[in-house]
Scaffold this motif. Structure first.
Motif, PDB file in Angstrom:
ATOM      1  N   SER A  70       0.857  -1.192   0.000  1.00 32.32           N
ATOM      2  CA  SER A  70       0.000   0.000   0.000  1.00 32.32           C
ATOM      3  C   SER A  70       0.886   1.232   0.000  1.00 32.32           C
ATOM      4  N   SER A  71       0.296   2.359  -0.359  1.00 31.28           N
ATOM      5  CA  SER A  71       1.061   3.606  -0.362  1.00 31.28           C
ATOM      6  C   SER A  71       1.466   3.993   1.063  1.00 31.28           C
ATOM      7  N   LEU A  72       0.635   3.682   2.060  1.00 28.66           N
ATOM      8  CA  LEU A  72       0.963   3.983   3.444  1.00 28.66           C
ATOM      9  C   LEU A  72       2.206   3.193   3.881  1.00 28.66           C
ATOM     10  N   ILE A  73       2.225   1.899   3.581  1.00 26.85           N
ATOM     11  CA  ILE A  73       3.375   1.055   3.940  1.00 26.85           C
ATOM     12  C   ILE A  73       4.620   1.571   3.224  1.00 26.85           C
ATOM     13  N   GLU A  74       4.495   1.886   1.950  1.00 25.60           N
ATOM     14  CA  GLU A  74       5.643   2.375   1.178  1.00 25.60           C
ATOM     15  C   GLU A  74       6.166   3.698   1.733  1.00 25.60           C
ATOM     16  N   ARG A  75       5.265   4.578   2.100  1.00 23.82           N
ATOM     17  CA  ARG A  75       5.682   5.884   2.616  1.00 23.82           C
ATOM     18  C   ARG A  75       6.417   5.751   3.940  1.00 23.82           C
ATOM     19  N   HIS A  76       5.981   4.833   4.790  1.00 20.71           N
ATOM     20  CA  HIS A  76       6.591   4.668   6.108  1.00 20.71           C
ATOM     21  C   HIS A  76       7.790   3.721   6.115  1.00 20.71           C
ATOM     22  N   PHE A  77       7.784   2.723   5.236  1.00 17.90           N
ATOM     23  CA  PHE A  77       8.806   1.673   5.323  1.00 17.90           C
ATOM     24  C   PHE A  77       9.597   1.463   4.038  1.00 17.90           C
ATOM     25  N   GLY A  78       9.287   2.200   2.977  1.00 21.10           N
ATOM     26  CA  GLY A  78      10.005   2.061   1.718  1.00 21.10           C
ATOM     27  C   GLY A  78       9.325   1.084   0.773  1.00 21.10           C
ATOM     28  N   LYS A  79       9.884   0.992  -0.458  1.00 22.77           N
ATOM     29  CA  LYS A  79       9.295   0.132  -1.494  1.00 22.77           C
ATOM     30  C   LYS A  79       9.423  -1.362  -1.182  1.00 22.77           C
ATOM     31  N   ASP A  80      10.448  -1.743  -0.441  1.00 24.53           N
ATOM     32  CA  ASP A  80      10.680  -3.156  -0.129  1.00 24.53           C
ATOM     33  C   ASP A  80      10.833  -3.318   1.387  1.00 24.53           C
ATOM     34  N   PRO A  81       9.718  -3.202   2.143  1.00 28.74           N
ATOM     35  CA  PRO A  81       9.825  -3.236   3.612  1.00 28.74           C
ATOM     36  C   PRO A  81      10.237  -4.611   4.129  1.00 28.74           C
ATOM     37  N   GLN A  82      10.888  -4.588   5.283  1.00 33.20           N
ATOM     38  CA  GLN A  82      11.255  -5.835   5.951  1.00 33.20           C
ATOM     39  C   GLN A  82       9.992  -6.530   6.461  1.00 33.20           C
ATOM     40  N   LEU A  83      10.168  -7.779   6.872  1.00 32.93           N
ATOM     41  CA  LEU A  83       9.049  -8.519   7.471  1.00 32.93           C
ATOM     42  C   LEU A  83       8.568  -7.799   8.720  1.00 32.93           C
ATOM     43  N   PHE A  84       7.266  -7.838   8.956  1.00 29.29           N
ATOM     44  CA  PHE A  84       6.690  -7.339  10.197  1.00 29.29           C
ATOM     45  C   PHE A  84       6.655  -8.500  11.181  1.00 29.29           C
ATOM     46  N   GLY A  85       6.944  -8.220  12.437  1.00 30.60           N
ATOM     47  CA  GLY A  85       6.832  -9.209  13.504  1.00 30.60           C
ATOM     48  C   GLY A  85       5.810  -8.741  14.517  1.00 30.60           C
ATOM     49  N   LYS A  86       4.795  -9.552  14.766  1.00 32.50           N
ATOM     50  CA  LYS A  86       3.720  -9.190  15.703  1.00 32.50           C
ATOM     51  C   LYS A  86       3.302 -10.423  16.496  1.00 32.50           C
ATOM     52  N   ARG A  87       2.715 -10.179  17.667  1.00 32.05           N
ATOM     53  CA  ARG A  87       2.173 -11.259  18.500  1.00 32.05           C
ATOM     54  C   ARG A  87       0.764 -11.621  18.033  1.00 32.05           C
ATOM     55  N   VAL A  88       0.431 -12.893  18.110  1.00 32.89           N
ATOM     56  CA  VAL A  88      -0.926 -13.346  17.803  1.00 32.89           C
ATOM     57  C   VAL A  88      -1.788 -13.077  19.042  1.00 32.89           C
ATOM     58  N   LEU A  89      -2.749 -12.180  18.873  1.00 33.50           N
ATOM     59  CA  LEU A  89      -3.658 -11.824  19.969  1.00 33.50           C
ATOM     60  C   LEU A  89      -5.033 -12.460  19.796  1.00 33.50           C
ATOM     61  N   GLY A  90      -5.400 -12.762  18.550  1.00 29.82           N
ATOM     62  CA  GLY A  90      -6.706 -13.351  18.277  1.00 29.82           C
ATOM     63  C   GLY A  90      -6.599 -14.520  17.329  1.00 29.82           C
ATOM     64  N   LEU A  91      -7.332 -15.567  17.636  1.00 27.65           N
ATOM     65  CA  LEU A  91      -7.317 -16.815  16.855  1.00 27.65           C
ATOM     66  C   LEU A  91      -8.625 -16.989  16.091  1.00 27.65           C
ATOM     67  N   PRO A  92      -8.640 -17.904  15.115  1.00 29.44           N
ATOM     68  CA  PRO A  92      -9.899 -18.185  14.412  1.00 29.44           C
ATOM     69  C   PRO A  92     -11.018 -18.508  15.412  1.00 29.44           C
ATOM     70  N   GLY A  93     -12.169 -17.886  15.190  1.00 26.56           N
ATOM     71  CA  GLY A  93     -13.313 -18.085  16.084  1.00 26.56           C
ATOM     72  C   GLY A  93     -13.450 -17.002  17.139  1.00 26.56           C
ATOM     73  N   ASP A  94     -12.369 -16.275  17.448  1.00 31.95           N
ATOM     74  CA  ASP A  94     -12.450 -15.158  18.395  1.00 31.95           C
ATOM     75  C   ASP A  94     -13.256 -14.027  17.762  1.00 31.95           C
ATOM     76  N   VAL A  95     -13.810 -13.162  18.610  1.00 36.22           N
ATOM     77  CA  VAL A  95     -14.626 -12.047  18.126  1.00 36.22           C
ATOM     78  C   VAL A  95     -13.918 -10.725  18.416  1.00 36.22           C
ATOM     79  N   VAL A  96     -13.709  -9.935  17.356  1.00 32.89           N
ATOM     80  CA  VAL A  96     -13.077  -8.620  17.464  1.00 32.89           C
ATOM     81  C   VAL A  96     -14.165  -7.557  17.436  1.00 32.89           C
ATOM     82  N   THR A  97     -14.126  -6.626  18.405  1.00 34.00           N
ATOM     83  CA  THR A  97     -15.061  -5.506  18.443  1.00 34.00           C
ATOM     84  C   THR A  97     -14.281  -4.214  18.708  1.00 34.00           C
ATOM     85  N   HIS A  98     -14.939  -3.093  18.434  1.00 33.96           N
ATOM     86  CA  HIS A  98     -14.360  -1.774  18.686  1.00 33.96           C
ATOM     87  C   HIS A  98     -15.308  -1.000  19.584  1.00 33.96           C
TER      88      HIS A  98
END
Length: 169
Positions: A70-98
């Motif tokens: 995306s243009s946002l990713i490119e603007r912040h991380f360049g044309k060839d960004p490194q891998l993102f590393g994140k923790r798994v907080l939600g699994l299949p079947g979990d419900v996400v709300t805001h």
């Protein structure tokens, strides 16, 4: 001593010639399934990770994935960004709300969204509802982490994940 070395040289060389091809396949498989990653982002507290491409993914796993294009990713991380590393907080079947700027999984607050990136680009609200099979809600404790709380990243599905990591330094 020289006699002993010359007497054993030939059997040692022959043993090495036989053992090398037998060891090559498991070593090559290990190389294909594992990697050392260096972290350049402040969103994770460690700077070196051991990646296992075959590890099971569970709640709390640290997963590495290529961010969406995306243009946002490119603007912040360049044309060839490194891998993102994140923790798994939600699994299949979990419900996400805001609730306002808070993001909840199964009713428990896991993150707070920001309206804009550090460069002032508007961020959209991330996914809501039941997490589908083979997809995960990923996040970080860093308040400015770009993760599933935003639509620009969204849920990360198994096909996007390169592997699961373990902090080593």
């Amino acid at each position: 001593m020289t006699d002993l070395l010359s007497r054993w040289r030939r059997p040692l060389v022959l043993t090495g010639l036989v053992a090398l091809p037998l060891a090559w396949t498991p070593l090559d498989q290990f190389r294909q399934d594992h990697a050392l990653l260096i972290n350049a982002s402040p969103s994770l507290p460690n700077w070196a990770f051991w990646l296992d491409r075959q590890a099971a993914i569970t709640r709390g796993s640290l997963v590495f994935f290529a961010p969406p294009t995306s243009s946002l990713i490119e603007r912040h991380f360049g044309k060839d960004p490194q891998l993102f590393g994140k923790r798994v907080l939600g699994l299949p079947g979990d419900v996400v709300t805001h609730q306002g700027m808070a993001v909840l999984i199964n009713g428990k607050a896991v993150a707070t969204r920001l309206p804009r990136t550090r460069l002032g680009i508007a961020l959209s609200r991330g996914p809501e509802g039941v997490i589908p099979e083979n997809c995960y809600y990923v996040g970080t404790e860093h308040p400015r982490g770009l993760d599933s709380r935003y639509g620009e990243i969204g849920l990360i599905c198994r096909r996007q994940i390169v592997g699961s990591g373990r902090a080593i330094l």
